[in-house]
Design a protein around this motif. Structure first.
Motif, PDB file in Angstrom:
ATOM      1  N   LEU A   1      -5.891   2.868  -8.246  1.00  0.00           N
ATOM      2  CA  LEU A   1      -7.150   2.140  -8.372  1.00  0.00           C
ATOM      3  C   LEU A   1      -8.262   2.862  -7.626  1.00  0.00           C
ATOM      4  O   LEU A   1      -8.012   3.537  -6.633  1.00  0.00           O
ATOM      5  N   THR A   2      -9.490   2.685  -8.099  1.00  0.00           N
ATOM      6  CA  THR A   2     -10.679   3.153  -7.394  1.00  0.00           C
ATOM      7  C   THR A   2     -11.656   1.988  -7.265  1.00  0.00           C
ATOM      8  O   THR A   2     -11.627   1.047  -8.069  1.00  0.00           O
ATOM      9  N   VAL A   3     -12.514   2.060  -6.260  1.00  0.00           N
ATOM     10  CA  VAL A   3     -13.513   1.006  -6.049  1.00  0.00           C
ATOM     11  C   VAL A   3     -14.444   0.951  -7.255  1.00  0.00           C
ATOM     12  O   VAL A   3     -14.875   1.984  -7.763  1.00  0.00           O
ATOM     13  N   GLY A   4     -14.726  -0.240  -7.737  1.00  0.00           N
ATOM     14  CA  GLY A   4     -15.626  -0.416  -8.876  1.00  0.00           C
ATOM     15  C   GLY A   4     -14.937  -0.396 -10.221  1.00  0.00           C
ATOM     16  O   GLY A   4     -15.537  -0.744 -11.233  1.00  0.00           O
ATOM     17  N   GLN A   5     -13.678   0.000 -10.249  1.00  0.00           N
ATOM     18  CA  GLN A   5     -12.907   0.024 -11.496  1.00  0.00           C
ATOM     19  C   GLN A   5     -12.629  -1.409 -11.938  1.00  0.00           C
ATOM     20  O   GLN A   5     -12.444  -2.304 -11.117  1.00  0.00           O
ATOM     21  N   GLN A   6     -12.605  -1.629 -13.244  1.00  0.00           N
ATOM     22  CA  GLN A   6     -12.280  -2.950 -13.784  1.00  0.00           C
ATOM     23  C   GLN A   6     -10.875  -3.336 -13.330  1.00  0.00           C
ATOM     24  O   GLN A   6      -9.999  -2.491 -13.171  1.00  0.00           O
ATOM     25  N   ALA A   7     -10.648  -4.624 -13.121  1.00  0.00           N
ATOM     26  CA  ALA A   7      -9.347  -5.115 -12.676  1.00  0.00           C
ATOM     27  C   ALA A   7      -8.253  -4.718 -13.658  1.00  0.00           C
ATOM     28  O   ALA A   7      -8.458  -4.682 -14.867  1.00  0.00           O
ATOM     29  N   THR A   8      -7.083  -4.408 -13.115  1.00  0.00           N
ATOM     30  CA  THR A   8      -5.916  -4.029 -13.899  1.00  0.00           C
ATOM     31  C   THR A   8      -4.952  -5.204 -13.936  1.00  0.00           C
ATOM     32  O   THR A   8      -4.715  -5.851 -12.916  1.00  0.00           O
ATOM     33  N   GLU A   9      -4.383  -5.497 -15.102  1.00  0.00           N
ATOM     34  CA  GLU A   9      -3.451  -6.607 -15.230  1.00  0.00           C
ATOM     35  C   GLU A   9      -2.028  -6.135 -14.978  1.00  0.00           C
ATOM     36  O   GLU A   9      -1.596  -5.104 -15.507  1.00  0.00           O
ATOM     37  N   VAL A  10      -1.319  -6.896 -14.154  1.00  0.00           N
ATOM     38  CA  VAL A  10       0.094  -6.626 -13.900  1.00  0.00           C
ATOM     39  C   VAL A  10       0.783  -7.946 -13.563  1.00  0.00           C
ATOM     40  O   VAL A  10       0.307  -8.701 -12.721  1.00  0.00           O
ATOM     41  N   GLY A  11       1.851  -8.249 -14.266  1.00  0.00           N
ATOM     42  CA  GLY A  11       2.624  -9.453 -13.994  1.00  0.00           C
ATOM     43  C   GLY A  11       1.828 -10.740 -14.043  1.00  0.00           C
ATOM     44  O   GLY A  11       2.071 -11.643 -13.247  1.00  0.00           O
TER      45      GLY A  11
ATOM     46  N   VAL B   1       2.293  -3.523  -7.000  1.00  0.00           N
ATOM     47  CA  VAL B   1       2.147  -4.969  -7.121  1.00  0.00           C
ATOM     48  C   VAL B   1       3.155  -5.447  -8.153  1.00  0.00           C
ATOM     49  O   VAL B   1       3.212  -4.908  -9.259  1.00  0.00           O
ATOM     50  N   ALA B   2       3.960  -6.419  -7.770  1.00  0.00           N
ATOM     51  CA  ALA B   2       4.990  -6.983  -8.661  1.00  0.00           C
ATOM     52  C   ALA B   2       5.894  -5.887  -9.223  1.00  0.00           C
ATOM     53  O   ALA B   2       6.279  -5.917 -10.382  1.00  0.00           O
ATOM     54  N   GLY B   3       6.191  -4.875  -8.395  1.00  0.00           N
ATOM     55  CA  GLY B   3       7.107  -3.812  -8.786  1.00  0.00           C
ATOM     56  C   GLY B   3       6.491  -2.698  -9.612  1.00  0.00           C
ATOM     57  O   GLY B   3       7.192  -1.770 -10.002  1.00  0.00           O
ATOM     58  N   GLU B   4       5.193  -2.747  -9.902  1.00  0.00           N
ATOM     59  CA  GLU B   4       4.533  -1.704 -10.690  1.00  0.00           C
ATOM     60  C   GLU B   4       3.513  -0.960  -9.836  1.00  0.00           C
ATOM     61  O   GLU B   4       2.730  -1.573  -9.132  1.00  0.00           O
ATOM     62  N   GLN B   5       3.535   0.393  -9.931  1.00  0.00           N
ATOM     63  CA  GLN B   5       2.558   1.186  -9.185  1.00  0.00           C
ATOM     64  C   GLN B   5       1.269   1.309  -9.969  1.00  0.00           C
ATOM     65  O   GLN B   5       1.281   1.554 -11.179  1.00  0.00           O
ATOM     66  N   LEU B   6       0.155   1.155  -9.260  1.00  0.00           N
ATOM     67  CA  LEU B   6      -1.172   1.246  -9.849  1.00  0.00           C
ATOM     68  C   LEU B   6      -2.013   2.214  -9.034  1.00  0.00           C
ATOM     69  O   LEU B   6      -1.939   2.220  -7.814  1.00  0.00           O
TER      70      LEU B   6
ATOM     71  N   SER C   1      -7.639  -5.608  -8.328  1.00  0.00           N
ATOM     72  CA  SER C   1      -8.789  -4.714  -8.206  1.00  0.00           C
ATOM     73  C   SER C   1      -8.934  -4.266  -6.757  1.00  0.00           C
ATOM     74  O   SER C   1      -8.461  -4.921  -5.832  1.00  0.00           O
ATOM     75  N   LEU C   2      -9.590  -3.136  -6.587  1.00  0.00           N
ATOM     76  CA  LEU C   2      -9.826  -2.562  -5.268  1.00  0.00           C
ATOM     77  C   LEU C   2     -11.240  -2.912  -4.843  1.00  0.00           C
ATOM     78  O   LEU C   2     -12.208  -2.492  -5.468  1.00  0.00           O
ATOM     79  N   ASP C   3     -11.360  -3.685  -3.754  1.00  0.00           N
ATOM     80  CA  ASP C   3     -12.676  -4.118  -3.276  1.00  0.00           C
ATOM     81  C   ASP C   3     -13.318  -3.113  -2.335  1.00  0.00           C
ATOM     82  O   ASP C   3     -14.541  -3.049  -2.256  1.00  0.00           O
ATOM     83  N   GLY C   4     -12.516  -2.350  -1.597  1.00  0.00           N
ATOM     84  CA  GLY C   4     -13.110  -1.408  -0.650  1.00  0.00           C
ATOM     85  C   GLY C   4     -12.078  -0.523   0.015  1.00  0.00           C
ATOM     86  O   GLY C   4     -10.908  -0.882   0.110  1.00  0.00           O
ATOM     87  N   VAL C   5     -12.545   0.640   0.473  1.00  0.00           N
ATOM     88  CA  VAL C   5     -11.696   1.599   1.180  1.00  0.00           C
ATOM     89  C   VAL C   5     -12.503   2.175   2.341  1.00  0.00           C
ATOM     90  O   VAL C   5     -13.647   2.596   2.152  1.00  0.00           O
ATOM     91  N   THR C   6     -11.902   2.166   3.527  1.00  0.00           N
ATOM     92  CA  THR C   6     -12.491   2.837   4.683  1.00  0.00           C
ATOM     93  C   THR C   6     -11.414   3.737   5.280  1.00  0.00           C
ATOM     94  O   THR C   6     -10.274   3.767   4.796  1.00  0.00           O
TER      95      THR C   6
ATOM     96  N   LEU D   1       0.868  -1.172   0.000  1.00  0.00           N
ATOM     97  CA  LEU D   1       0.000   0.000   0.000  1.00  0.00           C
ATOM     98  C   LEU D   1       0.903   1.219   0.000  1.00  0.00           C
ATOM     99  O   LEU D   1       1.682   1.430   0.931  1.00  0.00           O
ATOM    100  N   VAL D   2       0.833   2.011  -1.066  1.00  0.00           N
ATOM    101  CA  VAL D   2       1.671   3.200  -1.187  1.00  0.00           C
ATOM    102  C   VAL D   2       0.968   4.402  -0.568  1.00  0.00           C
ATOM    103  O   VAL D   2       1.555   5.171   0.178  1.00  0.00           O
ATOM    104  N   GLY D   3      -0.326   4.556  -0.871  1.00  0.00           N
ATOM    105  CA  GLY D   3      -1.084   5.663  -0.315  1.00  0.00           C
ATOM    106  C   GLY D   3      -2.550   5.552  -0.656  1.00  0.00           C
ATOM    107  O   GLY D   3      -2.945   4.818  -1.553  1.00  0.00           O
ATOM    108  N   ALA D   4      -3.354   6.299   0.105  1.00  0.00           N
ATOM    109  CA  ALA D   4      -4.796   6.309  -0.132  1.00  0.00           C
ATOM    110  C   ALA D   4      -5.324   7.697   0.166  1.00  0.00           C
ATOM    111  O   ALA D   4      -4.976   8.311   1.175  1.00  0.00           O
TER     112      ALA D   4
END
Length: 121
Positions: free
Chosen positions: A87-97, A80-85, A102-107, A68-71
């Motif tokens: 993300l927002t909740v509800g966004q389609q999953a991003t492929e890396v490595g 993840v796997a050396g690449e910064q992403l 995907s981001l499931d939730g933020v509180t 977790l870099v920041g929120a």
């Protein structure tokens, strides 16, 4: 002289052997997960990582490290796997490595990230 045929091992013995093999595989998978400031819940092809906010949080799952870099608000930056992403909740999953992230939730206290193996390779 009477010839006797060897009978195969009983079905219950084969089931027990299969169950032991499955337990060993499960233990090996769980042993491959580690975390700092995060909880992990892993299956065969996917893990859910719950990061604690406000600390240096990371987890090693499915052979890669996730941090977790920041929120800020509902937008989260992870590595993840050396690449910064970003993300927002509800966004389609991003492929890396070879993984889908995907981001499931933020509180205010936690960030929940899902990392899954890409079914297409």
């Amino acid at each position: 002289m009477t010839n006797r045929r060897a009978t195969p091992a009983p079905t219950s013995a084969r089931r027990a052997a299969g169950m032991l093999a499955g337990l060993a595989l499960g233990a090996a998978l769980l042993a491959g997960c580690s975390s700092n400031g995060a909880d992990t819940d892993c299956g065969l092809d996917a893990c859910t990582i719950t990061f604690d906010r406000g600390v240096e949080a990371s987890a090693t799952i499915l052979g890669v490290e996730a941090k977790l870099v920041g929120a800020q608000g509902d937008q989260v930056t992870v590595e993840v796997a050396g690449e910064q992403l970003s993300l927002t909740v509800g966004q389609q999953a991003t492929e890396v490595g070879g993984l889908q992230v995907s981001l499931d939730g933020v509180t205010d206290q936690q960030v929940v990230l899902r990392v899954a193996r890409n079914p297409n390779g």
